[in-house]
Design an enzyme around this catalytic site. Sequence first.
Site, short mmCIF file in Angstrom:
data_model
loop_
_atom_site.label_atom_id
_atom_site.label_comp_id
_atom_site.label_asym_id
_atom_site.label_seq_id
_atom_site.Cartn_x
_atom_site.Cartn_y
_atom_site.Cartn_z
N HIS A 39 -14.26 -9.82 -8.28
CA HIS A 39 -14.97 -8.88 -7.41
C HIS A 39 -15.34 -9.60 -6.13
O HIS A 39 -16.33 -10.32 -6.06
CB HIS A 39 -16.22 -8.34 -8.16
CG HIS A 39 -17.04 -7.43 -7.32
ND1 HIS A 39 -18.40 -7.54 -7.22
CD2 HIS A 39 -16.67 -6.41 -6.52
CE1 HIS A 39 -18.85 -6.61 -6.39
NE2 HIS A 39 -17.82 -5.92 -5.96
N ASN A 76 -22.75 -4.96 -8.97
CA ASN A 76 -22.78 -3.52 -8.70
C ASN A 76 -23.63 -2.73 -9.68
O ASN A 76 -24.12 -1.66 -9.35
CB ASN A 76 -21.36 -2.96 -8.63
CG ASN A 76 -20.71 -3.37 -7.32
OD1 ASN A 76 -21.40 -3.57 -6.33
ND2 ASN A 76 -19.41 -3.52 -7.32
N LYS A 103 -5.56 3.12 -10.80
CA LYS A 103 -5.34 1.72 -11.18
C LYS A 103 -4.39 1.65 -12.38
O LYS A 103 -3.49 0.81 -12.43
CB LYS A 103 -6.68 1.03 -11.50
CG LYS A 103 -7.57 0.85 -10.25
CD LYS A 103 -8.54 -0.30 -10.40
CE LYS A 103 -9.59 -0.36 -9.32
NZ LYS A 103 -9.26 -1.23 -8.19
N ASN A 136 -17.64 -8.33 0.53
CA ASN A 136 -17.26 -7.83 1.84
C ASN A 136 -18.24 -8.33 2.91
O ASN A 136 -19.44 -8.20 2.70
CB ASN A 136 -17.32 -6.29 1.75
CG ASN A 136 -16.71 -5.59 2.93
OD1 ASN A 136 -16.11 -6.20 3.79
ND2 ASN A 136 -16.89 -4.29 2.98
N ASP A 166 0.88 -1.18 0.00
CA ASP A 166 0.00 0.00 0.00
C ASP A 166 0.91 1.22 0.00
O ASP A 166 1.95 1.22 0.65
CB ASP A 166 -0.91 0.00 1.24
CG ASP A 166 -2.11 0.94 1.08
OD1 ASP A 166 -3.25 0.47 1.02
OD2 ASP A 166 -1.88 2.18 0.98
N THR A 210 -7.78 2.11 -4.82
CA THR A 210 -8.93 3.01 -4.94
C THR A 210 -9.64 2.90 -6.30
O THR A 210 -8.99 2.75 -7.33
CB THR A 210 -8.41 4.46 -4.74
OG1 THR A 210 -7.54 4.45 -3.61
CG2 THR A 210 -9.54 5.45 -4.51
N GLU A 211 -10.97 3.00 -6.27
CA GLU A 211 -11.80 2.84 -7.48
C GLU A 211 -11.70 4.08 -8.38
O GLU A 211 -12.68 4.78 -8.63
CB GLU A 211 -13.25 2.56 -7.06
CG GLU A 211 -14.24 2.30 -8.18
CD GLU A 211 -14.11 0.92 -8.81
OE1 GLU A 211 -13.20 0.15 -8.48
OE2 GLU A 211 -14.95 0.62 -9.66
N1 NAD Z 1 -15.30 -1.88 -0.15
C1 NAD Z 1 -15.88 -2.93 -0.73
O1 NAD Z 1 -16.84 -3.51 -0.18
C2 NAD Z 1 -15.39 -3.44 -2.08
C3 NAD Z 1 -15.86 -4.68 -2.52
C4 NAD Z 1 -15.36 -5.21 -3.73
C5 NAD Z 1 -14.48 -4.46 -4.49
N2 NAD Z 1 -14.06 -3.23 -4.04
C6 NAD Z 1 -13.11 -2.51 -4.89
O2 NAD Z 1 -11.82 -2.69 -4.31
C7 NAD Z 1 -11.02 -1.52 -4.53
C8 NAD Z 1 -10.59 -0.96 -3.18
O3 NAD Z 1 -11.75 -0.59 -2.44
P1 NAD Z 1 -11.69 -0.31 -0.87
O4 NAD Z 1 -13.10 -0.19 -0.43
O5 NAD Z 1 -10.80 -1.27 -0.19
O6 NAD Z 1 -11.03 1.16 -0.87
P2 NAD Z 1 -10.20 1.85 0.30
O7 NAD Z 1 -10.26 3.30 0.02
O8 NAD Z 1 -10.67 1.35 1.63
O9 NAD Z 1 -8.69 1.30 0.09
C9 NAD Z 1 -7.93 1.59 -1.04
C10 NAD Z 1 -6.45 1.43 -0.66
O10 NAD Z 1 -5.65 1.58 -1.82
C11 NAD Z 1 -4.46 2.26 -1.43
N3 NAD Z 1 -3.84 2.83 -2.61
C12 NAD Z 1 -4.22 3.90 -3.35
N4 NAD Z 1 -3.38 4.12 -4.37
C13 NAD Z 1 -2.43 3.13 -4.30
C14 NAD Z 1 -1.29 2.82 -5.07
N5 NAD Z 1 -0.95 3.54 -6.14
N6 NAD Z 1 -0.54 1.77 -4.70
C15 NAD Z 1 -0.85 1.03 -3.61
N7 NAD Z 1 -1.93 1.28 -2.84
C16 NAD Z 1 -2.71 2.33 -3.18
C17 NAD Z 1 -4.95 3.30 -0.42
O11 NAD Z 1 -3.90 3.79 0.38
C18 NAD Z 1 -5.97 2.48 0.36
O12 NAD Z 1 -5.40 1.83 1.49
C19 NAD Z 1 -11.89 -0.56 -5.33
O13 NAD Z 1 -11.63 -0.73 -6.70
C20 NAD Z 1 -13.30 -1.00 -4.99
O14 NAD Z 1 -14.23 -0.66 -5.98
C21 NAD Z 1 -14.48 -2.71 -2.84
#
Ligand code: NAD
Length: 280
Positions: A138, A188, A95, A141, A30, A89-90
């Site tokens: 996907h 989604n 990405k 959670n 991270d 991050t989404e």
């Molecule tokens: N939250 C959910 O329930 C869920 C479920 C399925 C998929 N997702 C997907 O998973 C992904 C993450 O979601 P989340 O809810 O965990 O978000 P989040 O904001 O909780 O976590 C994202 C993490 O990515 C890190 N990050 C950002 N840029 C980075 C980089 N360049 N290199 C390394 N780390 C980096 C951030 O520091 C953070 O810790 C998204 O694409 C989201 O759509 C989320």
Amino acid sequence: MKIGVIGAGVIGTGVAHRFAQYGYDVSVVDIDPGKEKVMRRNIKNSIMGYNLVNGGEKKVDYKEVLEKISFSTELESLGECEYVIENVTEKIEIKKEVYLKLDSICNENCIFLVNTSCIPITKIAGYTSRKEKVIGAHFMNPVPMKNACEVIRGCYTSEETIKSVSDFLGSAGIKPIIVNDMSGFVSNRVSHVFMNEAAMVVQDGVASPEDVDAIFKECFGHKMGPLETADLIGIDTVVYSLDVLYEYYHDPKYRAAPIMKKMVDAGQLGRKSGKGFYNY
Ligand SMILES: NC(=O)c1ccc[n+]([C@@H]2O[C@H](COP(=O)([O-])OP(=O)(O)OC[C@H]3O[C@@H](n4cnc5c(N)ncnc54)[C@H](O)[C@@H]3O)[C@@H](O)[C@H]2O)c1
């Protein structure tokens, strides 16, 4: 086997936890070094909660799980991994930067699992020189409790990759449900419409979050209401996902509810920040 997990946020933490508990050596990356402590604390709390409810022979040793997980801020630590599960991050530009770099770091056999709510897998695959080895995964959670995963076949994902990833997920007790690629996939594309509309209902003063969720739980028999779900996912992630859907389909039904945009501005991100539609 060594696997990589990029992003130690809400879902990346759950993914690292699940695979470590099933015996994998998990290298987490991270960009935020502060995420290691939070991730380890959340995994420990999650296992302790599980042990309280289940106990007996099913008890999990949180120390053993945490020992299987290493942490770095550098993608270079993922060079030896057979599978990398990306959970950053989404946002497409975030990405994209990760995949452009990752592609040159990982060996050519490494498979990339894209954990995204809505971003098309085919688009992500285009940032790599291994389009056939890029697949959507996907995860649901909380990952340690959910035994199924929506697996997305991009335009170029090979049958070999689908088989390999299905076996990999199966080895951690997760059933793959394979669908085709288009923004939001199945879960989604549907669920964000009702979470968004539930937020609009609160915004319009029709009902409180508690009453909206009570209708879904007590009348429809859902385990969680849409607003509890939005808080669990993270309000920022829900808004970013709606933005991706809106951008892709140009359909106004995906226009993010202003109340959620305001919550993001205010840092009210749901469970992860202590406040969202509910207080935690
Ligand atoms: N939250 C959910 O329930 C869920 C479920 C399925 C998929 N997702 C997907 O998973 C992904 C993450 O979601 P989340 O809810 O965990 O978000 P989040 O904001 O909780 O976590 C994202 C993490 O990515 C890190 N990050 C950002 N840029 C980075 C980089 N360049 N290199 C390394 N780390 C980096 C951030 O520091 C953070 O810790 C998204 O694409 C989201 O759509 C989320």
